[in-house]
Design a protein around this motif. Structure first.
Motif: not given
Length: 280
Positions: A208-213
């Motif tokens: 989820e963090h990678i999707k937003n980064g």
């Protein structure tokens, strides 16, 4: 006046081909099909109204344009040029749509043979994976005669959005460039997730963090789909990636264009898929 494309043929109904073929028949094109390995896709298409015949020649004879979505180049060549192949059933102003990922040289060979019979052939490979095929929103990169392409737009439009790329073979070049990115992105994403898990982070938090980064990508946005390709044993489509990257590397060799990341990932794709560690 050039013949309007009203009747479709479809050969190659696998993970992506079947939902593509379903959209063709659902959106109003009478569709003729031929079986290959599995009966399930054939029965699914027949339930929607498609007509089954016994050879590619018969598919072409019954159709104005035939889509080829078999996985490998040798299969596509056999479908077109083999005994009872498309070239034995093709008629003037018919068309062949090479929508799998194949060597540009093969696409040019098919187009030359089609032109000799007064017909057309286009390479029209797709991006967007199974999700795009199901939604009818695939990206379709097309190579071939731009003027003649107009007759095929309605049929192609049942499956996705068209980008005209140039002469025959250029659709494949554009598709292969996309696959270089997707393939390497998937490998690095698996590496990053496993590294994060080993350091104590959960898989869910990481993705989820990678999707937003800044690490975001199509494969990150479709992480569960990507993982479905990494089963044991993997689906046949997993190893198709090595075939695609081999095309890239062969063309790169001819051009003396280095592709080191692609070469490394091509070797990885010949073996088992990555395993994601448990974050429990």
């Amino acid at each position: 006046m050039a013949k309007e494309i009203k009747k479709a043929g479809f050969i190659g109904m696998g993970d992506i081909g079947l939902p593509m073929a379903k959209n063709v028949v659902k959106k109003g094109f009478p569709t003729t099909i031929v079986g290959h390995r599995r009966r399930e896709p054939i029965e699914a298409m027949k339930s929607l109204g498609a007509v089954e015949v016994s050879s590619p020649r018969e598919v072409m004879a019954a159709s104005d344009a035939t889509v080829i979505m078999v996985a490998m180049d040798r299969q596509a060549e056999e479908v077109v040029f083999g005994p009872n192949g498309l070239m034995e059933g093709i008629k003037p102003e018919d068309g062949i749509l090479l929508m799998g990922t194949y060597a540009p040289a093969l696409c040019r060979k098919v187009a030359e043979a089609a032109r000799a019979r007064g017909a057309d052939a286009f390479d029209a490979p797709v991006v967007g994976a199974r999700m795009g095929a199901e939604a009818g929103t695939l990206g379709i990169s097309v190579g071939g005669d731009e003027k003649n392409l107009e007759r095929f737009r309605a049929l192609l439009g049942t499956m996705g959005r068209i980008t005209y790329c140039g002469d025959v073979g250029m659709g494949q070049i554009v598709k292969l460039a996309n696959n270089m990115c997707a393939s390497v992105n998937g490998a690095v994403l698996a590496e990053a997730i496993n590294w994060g898990i080993r350091n104590g982070a959960s898989e869910k938090l990481l993705i989820e963090h990678i999707k937003n980064g800044s690490g975001n990508s199509f494969v990150a946005q479709n992480w569960e789909w990507l993982k479905s390709m990494w089963t044991d044993p993997p689906p046949p489509t997993y190893y198709v990636g090595a075939k695609d990257m081999t095309h890239v590397l062969q063309i790169g060799l001819e051009l003396r264009q280095p592709c080191p990341f692609t070469a490394l990932n091509c070797e990885r794709l010949k073996g088992p898929p990555p395993k994601i560690l448990s974050s429990d």
